[in-house]
Design an enzyme around this catalytic site. Structure first.
Site, PDB file in Angstrom:
ATOM      1  CD  GLN A   1      -8.349  -4.272  -3.904  1.00  0.00           C
ATOM      2  OE1 GLN A   1      -8.025  -4.298  -2.714  1.00  0.00           O
ATOM      3  NE2 GLN A   1      -9.405  -4.922  -4.354  1.00  0.00           N
TER       4      GLN A   1
ATOM      5  CB  CYS B   1      -3.289  -0.048   5.904  1.00  0.00           C
ATOM      6  SG  CYS B   1      -4.400  -0.151   4.485  1.00  0.00           S
TER       7      CYS B   1
ATOM      8  CB  CYS C   1      -0.898  -0.020   1.236  1.00  0.00           C
ATOM      9  SG  CYS C   1      -1.718   1.546   1.591  1.00  0.00           S
ATOM     10  CD  GLU C   2      -0.099   5.344  -3.946  1.00  0.00           C
ATOM     11  OE1 GLU C   2      -0.841   6.337  -4.047  1.00  0.00           O
ATOM     12  OE2 GLU C   2       0.548   4.895  -4.907  1.00  0.00           O
ATOM     13  CG  HIS C   3      -2.460   5.551   0.994  1.00  0.00           C
ATOM     14  ND1 HIS C   3      -3.718   5.049   0.704  1.00  0.00           N
ATOM     15  CD2 HIS C   3      -2.173   6.433   0.007  1.00  0.00           C
ATOM     16  CE1 HIS C   3      -4.170   5.607  -0.401  1.00  0.00           C
ATOM     17  NE2 HIS C   3      -3.260   6.444  -0.836  1.00  0.00           N
ATOM     18  CG  HIS C   4      -0.841   3.228   5.958  1.00  0.00           C
ATOM     19  ND1 HIS C   4      -2.030   3.143   5.255  1.00  0.00           N
ATOM     20  CD2 HIS C   4      -1.009   4.209   6.884  1.00  0.00           C
ATOM     21  CE1 HIS C   4      -2.888   4.020   5.746  1.00  0.00           C
ATOM     22  NE2 HIS C   4      -2.307   4.685   6.720  1.00  0.00           N
TER      23      HIS C   4
ATOM     24  CG  HIS D   1      -6.112  -3.262   1.603  1.00  0.00           C
ATOM     25  ND1 HIS D   1      -5.378  -2.425   0.778  1.00  0.00           N
ATOM     26  CD2 HIS D   1      -7.028  -3.864   0.814  1.00  0.00           C
ATOM     27  CE1 HIS D   1      -5.847  -2.534  -0.465  1.00  0.00           C
ATOM     28  NE2 HIS D   1      -6.846  -3.399  -0.461  1.00  0.00           N
TER      29      HIS D   1
END
Length: 297
Positions: free
Chosen positions: A228, A258, A187-190, A256
């Site tokens: 995703q 996250c 995941c590019e956020h976390h 996920h």
């Protein structure tokens, strides 16, 4: 910038003419002069379409407009009508800012990048209150640097190389479906994993793609920092660009980390995303057949 503005249209026309001239020059070098690109059957001839695909110069993953976007909604892409949603000189498919540097790096540059990443991981360990010099963590920065580069190796993979001439003429006009393809991404956020399965289907238009290539395309895009929704669409567009089928459908289900190990902490929650192109979007029966097949066990 408005694409209805005459000055903008002139610039676009000039850019397109320059690209056409460059393509003609490449064709002449290859022994295929570019003057006779239109035959008496008209621009929409399916035979010319197949003949053009036989050249397989990067399977369409080449620069045609200078646009770099993963979405069809780009106004520039709509205005220029370049014919490819994957414009990129290296055939990477939506490269990030530093992707080309990683792709073209020398051995010395790769070693330096790994060393820099290892130092960053050591800093992280110190910041969370750990001792990076204790026995259990002594080699962790180097291990994680290597692991992270491996988990993001999709930045170094060219789509044309992944497909590797596995495009074949076949008179088959029914659905081709590969389902239950295991996918793992970050995941590019976390920067934590999400894992799941993806199903890819298409309706051929004179050309079929090697079955393993569907999984390899999904693997390439999953081995990048992702969300995703974008991953699902990138896989669909890549298949569309590779063989120009009548339609492409992709559905992905994933869990996920996250959501499960932090934040809302809801283990068991599954995220489902889909992308329908061509006849899968316009024809309800085709779409329903696909959805029925991926649910069957």
């Amino acid at each position: 910038m408005s694409f209805e503005d005459p000055a903008t249209q002139d610039r676009l026309s000039t850019s397109l003419e320059k690209l056409r001239v460059e393509q003609d020059e490449r064709d002449e070098i290859a022994g295929e002069p570019g003057e006779n690109t239109h035959d008496e059957r008209g621009e929409g001839s399916s035979q010319r379409h197949v003949d053009a695909l036989h050249k397989r110069e990067g399977y369409g993953f080449r620069p045609l407009s200078g646009i770099s976007t993963p979405m069809y909604t780009s106004k520039a892409a709509t205005a220029i009508k370049a014919g490819s949603p994957l414009p990129d000189a290296n055939g990477l498919g939506w490269p990030a800012k530093s992707t080309h540097l990683r792709l073209q790096a020398t051995d010395e540059e790769r070693a330096e990048r790994e060393k820099k990443l290892s130092a960053a991981v050591r800093t992280i360990l110190e910041c969370i209150g750990e001792d990076p010099d204790r026995e259990g963590l002594l080699k962790t920065p180097d291990r994680y640097a290597k692991a992270l580069l491996w988990m993001t190796r999709g930045y170094e993979e060219r789509l044309a190389d992944i497909i590797n001439d596995a495009v074949f003429e076949e008179d088959h006009d029914e659905m081709v479906l590969v389902r239950d393809i295991d996918i793992s991404s970050l995941c590019e956020h976390h920067l934590v994993p999400f894992n799941g399965k993806i199903a890819i289907a298409y309706i051929p238009n004179k050309l079929v793609l090697g079955l393993s290539k569907l999984a390899r395309i999904a693997e390439t895009f999953s081995r990048r920092l992702q969300v995703q929704e974008r991953l699902t669409k990138q896989v669909a567009l890549a298949v569309q660009e590779a063989i120009h089928p009548r339609g492409v459908a992709v559905v992905m289900e994933a869990t996920h980390m996250c959501m499960t190990m932090r934040g809302v902490q809801k283990p068991g929650a599954v995220t489902v995303t889909s992308c329908m192109l061509g006849c899968f979007r316009t024809q309800q029966k085709t779409r329903e057949e696909f959805l029925t097949l991926i649910k069957g066990r």
